[in-house]
Design an enzyme around this catalytic site. Structure first.
Site, PDB file in Angstrom:
ATOM      1  N   CYS A   2       0.856  -1.172   0.000  1.00  0.00           N
ATOM      2  CA  CYS A   2       0.000   0.000   0.000  1.00  0.00           C
ATOM      3  C   CYS A   2       0.896   1.228   0.000  1.00  0.00           C
ATOM      4  O   CYS A   2       2.104   1.133   0.160  1.00  0.00           O
ATOM      5  CB  CYS A   2      -0.852   0.018   1.261  1.00  0.00           C
ATOM      6  SG  CYS A   2      -1.714  -1.534   1.526  1.00  0.00           S
ATOM      7  N   ARG A  27       1.641   1.821  -5.913  1.00  0.00           N
ATOM      8  CA  ARG A  27       1.821   0.833  -4.843  1.00  0.00           C
ATOM      9  C   ARG A  27       0.545   0.079  -4.528  1.00  0.00           C
ATOM     10  O   ARG A  27       0.562  -0.918  -3.802  1.00  0.00           O
ATOM     11  CB  ARG A  27       2.304   1.526  -3.562  1.00  0.00           C
ATOM     12  CG  ARG A  27       3.640   2.200  -3.690  1.00  0.00           C
ATOM     13  CD  ARG A  27       4.065   2.739  -2.353  1.00  0.00           C
ATOM     14  NE  ARG A  27       4.196   1.674  -1.375  1.00  0.00           N
ATOM     15  CZ  ARG A  27       5.247   0.886  -1.253  1.00  0.00           C
ATOM     16  NH1 ARG A  27       6.277   1.060  -2.038  1.00  0.00           N
ATOM     17  NH2 ARG A  27       5.268  -0.057  -0.348  1.00  0.00           N
ATOM     18  N   TRP A  76      -3.750  -1.837  -1.433  1.00  0.00           N
ATOM     19  CA  TRP A  76      -3.753  -3.011  -2.312  1.00  0.00           C
ATOM     20  C   TRP A  76      -4.095  -4.173  -1.391  1.00  0.00           C
ATOM     21  O   TRP A  76      -3.308  -4.541  -0.530  1.00  0.00           O
ATOM     22  CB  TRP A  76      -2.377  -3.190  -2.937  1.00  0.00           C
ATOM     23  CG  TRP A  76      -2.296  -4.287  -3.955  1.00  0.00           C
ATOM     24  CD1 TRP A  76      -2.738  -4.252  -5.239  1.00  0.00           C
ATOM     25  CD2 TRP A  76      -1.712  -5.576  -3.774  1.00  0.00           C
ATOM     26  NE1 TRP A  76      -2.471  -5.435  -5.859  1.00  0.00           N
ATOM     27  CE2 TRP A  76      -1.844  -6.265  -4.998  1.00  0.00           C
ATOM     28  CE3 TRP A  76      -1.096  -6.233  -2.704  1.00  0.00           C
ATOM     29  CZ2 TRP A  76      -1.380  -7.559  -5.178  1.00  0.00           C
ATOM     30  CZ3 TRP A  76      -0.642  -7.521  -2.889  1.00  0.00           C
ATOM     31  CH2 TRP A  76      -0.777  -8.175  -4.115  1.00  0.00           C
ATOM     32  N   ASN A 102       0.944  -0.676   5.977  1.00  0.00           N
ATOM     33  CA  ASN A 102       1.357  -1.391   4.772  1.00  0.00           C
ATOM     34  C   ASN A 102       2.091  -2.643   5.244  1.00  0.00           C
ATOM     35  O   ASN A 102       3.013  -2.545   6.047  1.00  0.00           O
ATOM     36  CB  ASN A 102       2.298  -0.497   3.940  1.00  0.00           C
ATOM     37  CG  ASN A 102       2.966  -1.257   2.813  1.00  0.00           C
ATOM     38  OD1 ASN A 102       2.392  -2.182   2.256  1.00  0.00           O
ATOM     39  ND2 ASN A 102       4.195  -0.869   2.484  1.00  0.00           N
ATOM     40  N   GLY A 103       1.664  -3.819   4.763  1.00  0.00           N
ATOM     41  CA  GLY A 103       2.318  -5.063   5.173  1.00  0.00           C
ATOM     42  C   GLY A 103       1.269  -6.090   5.558  1.00  0.00           C
ATOM     43  O   GLY A 103       0.077  -5.925   5.268  1.00  0.00           O
ATOM     44  N   GLU A 484       9.771 -12.903 -21.185  1.00  0.00           N
ATOM     45  CA  GLU A 484       9.445 -11.525 -20.808  1.00  0.00           C
ATOM     46  C   GLU A 484       8.366 -10.944 -21.732  1.00  0.00           C
ATOM     47  O   GLU A 484       7.454 -10.260 -21.270  1.00  0.00           O
ATOM     48  CB  GLU A 484      10.721 -10.671 -20.830  1.00  0.00           C
ATOM     49  CG  GLU A 484      10.518  -9.184 -20.657  1.00  0.00           C
ATOM     50  CD  GLU A 484       9.892  -8.782 -19.315  1.00  0.00           C
ATOM     51  OE1 GLU A 484       9.741  -9.634 -18.432  1.00  0.00           O
ATOM     52  OE2 GLU A 484       9.531  -7.588 -19.188  1.00  0.00           O
ATOM     53  N   LYS A 488       4.840  -9.515 -20.372  1.00  0.00           N
ATOM     54  CA  LYS A 488       4.366  -8.141 -20.631  1.00  0.00           C
ATOM     55  C   LYS A 488       2.974  -8.183 -21.233  1.00  0.00           C
ATOM     56  O   LYS A 488       2.087  -7.439 -20.826  1.00  0.00           O
ATOM     57  CB  LYS A 488       5.281  -7.392 -21.596  1.00  0.00           C
ATOM     58  CG  LYS A 488       6.534  -6.765 -21.095  1.00  0.00           C
ATOM     59  CD  LYS A 488       6.438  -5.683 -20.075  1.00  0.00           C
ATOM     60  CE  LYS A 488       6.339  -6.228 -18.677  1.00  0.00           C
ATOM     61  NZ  LYS A 488       7.515  -6.361 -17.907  1.00  0.00           N
ATOM     62  N   GLU A 491       0.347  -9.291 -18.625  1.00  0.00           N
ATOM     63  CA  GLU A 491       0.173  -8.314 -17.541  1.00  0.00           C
ATOM     64  C   GLU A 491      -0.735  -7.156 -17.924  1.00  0.00           C
ATOM     65  O   GLU A 491      -1.563  -6.729 -17.136  1.00  0.00           O
ATOM     66  CB  GLU A 491       1.528  -7.689 -17.166  1.00  0.00           C
ATOM     67  CG  GLU A 491       2.372  -8.497 -16.246  1.00  0.00           C
ATOM     68  CD  GLU A 491       3.583  -7.702 -15.760  1.00  0.00           C
ATOM     69  OE1 GLU A 491       4.409  -7.320 -16.619  1.00  0.00           O
ATOM     70  OE2 GLU A 491       3.689  -7.451 -14.559  1.00  0.00           O
ATOM     71  N   HIS A 507       7.715 -30.635 -28.203  1.00  0.00           N
ATOM     72  CA  HIS A 507       7.471 -31.618 -27.136  1.00  0.00           C
ATOM     73  C   HIS A 507       6.139 -31.365 -26.435  1.00  0.00           C
ATOM     74  O   HIS A 507       5.928 -31.838 -25.331  1.00  0.00           O
ATOM     75  CB  HIS A 507       8.625 -31.598 -26.137  1.00  0.00           C
ATOM     76  CG  HIS A 507       9.930 -31.975 -26.766  1.00  0.00           C
ATOM     77  ND1 HIS A 507      10.230 -33.266 -27.152  1.00  0.00           N
ATOM     78  CD2 HIS A 507      10.990 -31.226 -27.153  1.00  0.00           C
ATOM     79  CE1 HIS A 507      11.428 -33.298 -27.717  1.00  0.00           C
ATOM     80  NE2 HIS A 507      11.903 -32.060 -27.732  1.00  0.00           N
ATOM     81  N   LYS A 603       2.971  -2.502  -7.978  1.00  0.00           N
ATOM     82  CA  LYS A 603       4.330  -2.249  -8.442  1.00  0.00           C
ATOM     83  C   LYS A 603       5.375  -2.915  -7.560  1.00  0.00           C
ATOM     84  O   LYS A 603       6.375  -3.414  -8.029  1.00  0.00           O
ATOM     85  CB  LYS A 603       4.569  -0.735  -8.472  1.00  0.00           C
ATOM     86  CG  LYS A 603       5.925  -0.331  -9.000  1.00  0.00           C
ATOM     87  CD  LYS A 603       6.041  -0.657 -10.470  1.00  0.00           C
ATOM     88  CE  LYS A 603       7.415  -0.371 -11.042  1.00  0.00           C
ATOM     89  NZ  LYS A 603       7.593  -1.074 -12.322  1.00  0.00           N
TER      90      LYS A 603
HETATM   91  O1  M6R Z   1      10.831  -4.886  -7.804  1.00  0.00           O
HETATM   92  P1  M6R Z   1      11.228  -6.238  -8.302  1.00  0.00           P
HETATM   93  O2  M6R Z   1      12.109  -6.169  -9.504  1.00  0.00           O
HETATM   94  O3  M6R Z   1      11.794  -7.120  -7.258  1.00  0.00           O
HETATM   95  O4  M6R Z   1       9.848  -6.881  -8.779  1.00  0.00           O
HETATM   96  C1  M6R Z   1       9.786  -8.184  -9.256  1.00  0.00           C
HETATM   97  C2  M6R Z   1       8.454  -8.442  -9.922  1.00  0.00           C
HETATM   98  O5  M6R Z   1       7.408  -8.270  -9.020  1.00  0.00           O
HETATM   99  C3  M6R Z   1       8.234  -7.532 -11.139  1.00  0.00           C
HETATM  100  O6  M6R Z   1       9.266  -7.643 -12.070  1.00  0.00           O
HETATM  101  C4  M6R Z   1       6.895  -7.884 -11.825  1.00  0.00           C
HETATM  102  O7  M6R Z   1       6.971  -9.126 -12.439  1.00  0.00           O
HETATM  103  C5  M6R Z   1       6.511  -6.785 -12.810  1.00  0.00           C
HETATM  104  N1  M6R Z   1       5.097  -6.605 -12.766  1.00  0.00           N
HETATM  105  C6  M6R Z   1       6.912  -7.075 -14.203  1.00  0.00           C
HETATM  106  O8  M6R Z   1       6.401  -6.176 -15.140  1.00  0.00           O
END
Ligand code: M6R
Length: 608
Positions: A2, A27, A76, A102-103, A484, A488, A491, A507, A603
């Site tokens: 958060c 966040r 969040w 937060n936590g 990756e 992307k 996501e 396979h 994030k």
């Molecule tokens: O802050 P970090 O690099 O440790 O975060 C790792 C992942 O949570 C982060 O890369 C996540 O997969 C992103 N949403 C990718 O776009």
């Protein structure tokens, strides 16, 4: 996960906090709220949904401009659905103390039961409300807020960054942290507590990073930090932040993600500044030189940072011939990993606050390994807890989907590979000269290529906008990029996508291929090109449509070739990555998705 901002000073505090929340929305953003003291009571205004909902509620409430101390939160959800009752701030039963958190409090159920047995009642399903009720119990027994906080948080297991406002001292705020970030901003006649620096950056650049187990007390003109357990005063040194708030804003682009993709040439340049000496044909990396030669490297990371680590394995093994294992941090931490003295653990994290990565690196250190942090956020937990840290210098990344941070990670991983290769005598002067020259030219080449890349991404995203699935294929260095690219796309567009090693496709996944199941391939100029080409012929034989990142002059016949500029071999990744990012971006934007704040994601993943 958060966002918190607390303000005490001479300005109308509610607008300052709302503005701060806007910069912390990355966040978490499923509900938001604010509290301040007014006419002898604590006003709490909170709403589910995005910040705009809270702003509407504040407009309706009117008269929110008098308070000069306030506390706000963007949430969040972890415990309890994202609704108004579960939004923060939470009040104690007597409505004299408000708290944001937060936590995750892991033992909240037993604490809640204990309090319920004493007659406390609860308005929400959150673990956070348990903390404020426990705090009011603490205040009964201990009188002072500091002592009550020490007692309360001493009983809480798990992760927290909290800030508290009390009706008894309405111009004062208390904060504390354990495994979740909290930073203090020091202004003139005003002070701030927040989860991250951008929240207060328009007002001050002077910051104090709070460490694990610290408690802080602030009012408009003073601040003091204590050990949370003993309440002994701790000396803290303020630091000056050099980047500005402009860097955290969109700068004319429609989305932060697009802006951040276009920043990548600058990011590469910044990462290389002071490290690449093109004239001397050398790469310097003092942070690495402080550590002994590793016999083996273990990369621990999550998500995109993990994929960067997989590419890092490829390049470090290829150039420096040092063996590299790459493990997802959430697996590593519970795997009883074989690491110890002589090993180097490379913790890669953009935010530097990812709970699993932190747990992994702590475990590695306990076992005697040296931890090298590769991270983007100065003063973050990864940075502070590593034996040495290399900052990726990408600047604040606001879009939830990581783009420029990965580019910076790849740049530094290449520098690590080159530096180790040189240290271990595995890279000749001549090879190093070629590498240094190519690296020197890279930002300019990418800068020139990006506008056309975006046009191609726009064109192809329209053609494939009805696809429900995608298969991303690559081999060698390009396999992590296939992973990756798929990440992307899913996501931000919510289209199902899978990354696969192209040679492994036959396979199993080949069964999925039909005219409606497209493939996004990486078929660029390298030693595996002929192999990838054969894999793509297998896709075509099943009627599968193909977009392929490739290079001019390569003999490849696919539906939609996407030629990228030729660069020195290991630098192909810096051309492929933005193309993959732009394709996902354009497709998601065309489909009307919330690109910068995709559903269900946050994030900075500071919970397990
Ligand atoms: O802050 P970090 O690099 O440790 O975060 C790792 C992942 O949570 C982060 O890369 C996540 O997969 C992103 N949403 C990718 O776009």
């Amino acid at each position: 996960m958060c966002g918190i901002i607390g303000y005490t000073g001479h300005r109308p505090a509610v607008p300052v906090c709302i503005e701060g929340l806007r910069r912390l929305e990355y966040r978490g953003y499923d509900s938001a709220g604010v509290t301040f003291a007014q006419q002898g009571r604590l006003e709490v205004i909170k709403e589910s949904g995005k910040l705009a909902e809270l702003e509407r509620a504040l407009e309706k409430a009117g008269n929110v401009y008098n308070a000069t101390t306030a506390l706000a939160h963007t949430r969040w959800a972890t415990h309890g659905v994202p609704n108004q009752a579960n939004a923060h701030p939470h009040l104690d039963g007597g409505e004299r103390v408000a708290l944001v958190h937060n936590g995750i409090i892991e033992n909240f159920q037993s604490l809640r039961q204990e309090l319920a047995d004493k007659g406390y009642t609860f308005r929400s399903d959150t673990d956070s409300e348990v903390l404020v009720q426990l705090l009011s119990e603490g205040l009964h027994h201990h009188g002072s807020m500091k002592e009550a906080l020490s007692w309360t948080l001493g009983r809480a297991e798990g992760a927290f960054a909290i800030v508290v406002l009390s009706l008894d001292r309405p111009g004062r705020l208390w904060g504390a942290r354990q495994h979740s970030p909290l930073v203090m901003g020091l202004g003139v006649g005003e002070n701030f507590l927040a989860s991250d620096i951008p929240a207060f950056l328009p007002y001050t650049r002077e910051v104090v990073f709070l460490e694990e187990g610290e408690l802080v007390e602030i009012d408009a003109s003073s601040w003091r930090v204590y050990d949370l357990e003993t309440l002994k005063v701790r000396d803290k040194e303020p630091q000056t932040i050099t980047w500005d708030v402009q860097a955290a804003q969109k700068g004319g682009y429609k989305h932060f993600m697009l802006k951040e993709i276009f920043e990548q040439p600058r990011v590469i340049r910044d990462c290389l500044t002071g490290r690449l000496d093109a004239a001397a044909g050398e790469v310097r990396l003092e942070e690495l030189d402080d550590l002994p030669d590793p016999e083996r490297i273990t990369v621990v990371a999550c998500g995109t940072s993990y994929y960067a680590g997989l590419w890092g394995k490829h390049i470090i093994e290829k150039l420096a011939r040092v063996p590299v294992d790459v493990t997802i941090a959430s697996e590593f931490r519970y795997s009883d990993p074989i690491v110890g003295p002589g090993d180097m653990v490379l913790a890669i994290s953009q935010s530097g606050e990812t709970a699993d990565t932190l747990a992994g690196m702590r475990l590695a250190r306990e076992r005697g390994a040296k931890v090298l942090g590769l991270c983007n956020v100065v003063g973050s937990s990864v940075a502070r807890e590593s034996d040495a840290v290399i900052y990726t210098q990408a600047g604040p990344e606001i879009s939830v989907a990581s783009t420029k941070a990965m580019c910076s990670q790849l740049t530094l991983l290449l520098c690590i590979a080159l530096r180790l290769a040189r240290r271990l005598g595995r890279f000749s002067d001549e090879d190093m000269e070629t590498a240094a020259k190519a690296l020197d030219e890279l930002p300019g080449t990418l800068d020139d290529a990006l506008p056309e890349m975006r046009e191609t991404a726009q064109k192809y995203s329209r053609l494939y906008s009805e696809a429900a699935n995608f298969l991303y294929l690559g081999r060698g260095w390009a396999y992590p990029m296939a992973l990756e690219g798929a990440l992307k796309l899913k996501e931000i567009s919510y289209i199902h996508a899978e990354g696969y090693a192209a040679g492994e496709m036959k396979h199993g996944p080949i069964a999925l291929i039909d005219p409606k199941f497209p493939t996004f391939a990486l078929a660029m100029a390298d030693e595996l090109f002929p192999k990838v080409k054969s894999n793509l012929i297998e896709v075509q034989a099943r009627g599968g449509k193909i977009i392929a990142l490739t290079n001019p002059g390569l003999d490849l016949e696919v539906d939609h070739p996407w030629p990228l500029p030729h660069v020195w071999g290991p630098l192909n990744v810096f051309m492929a990555l933005p193309a993959l990012q732009l394709f996902a971006y354009e497709l998601a934007d065309y489909l009307g998705k919330d690109v910068d704040q995709p559903r269900n994601l946050a994030k900075s993943v500071t919970v397990e």
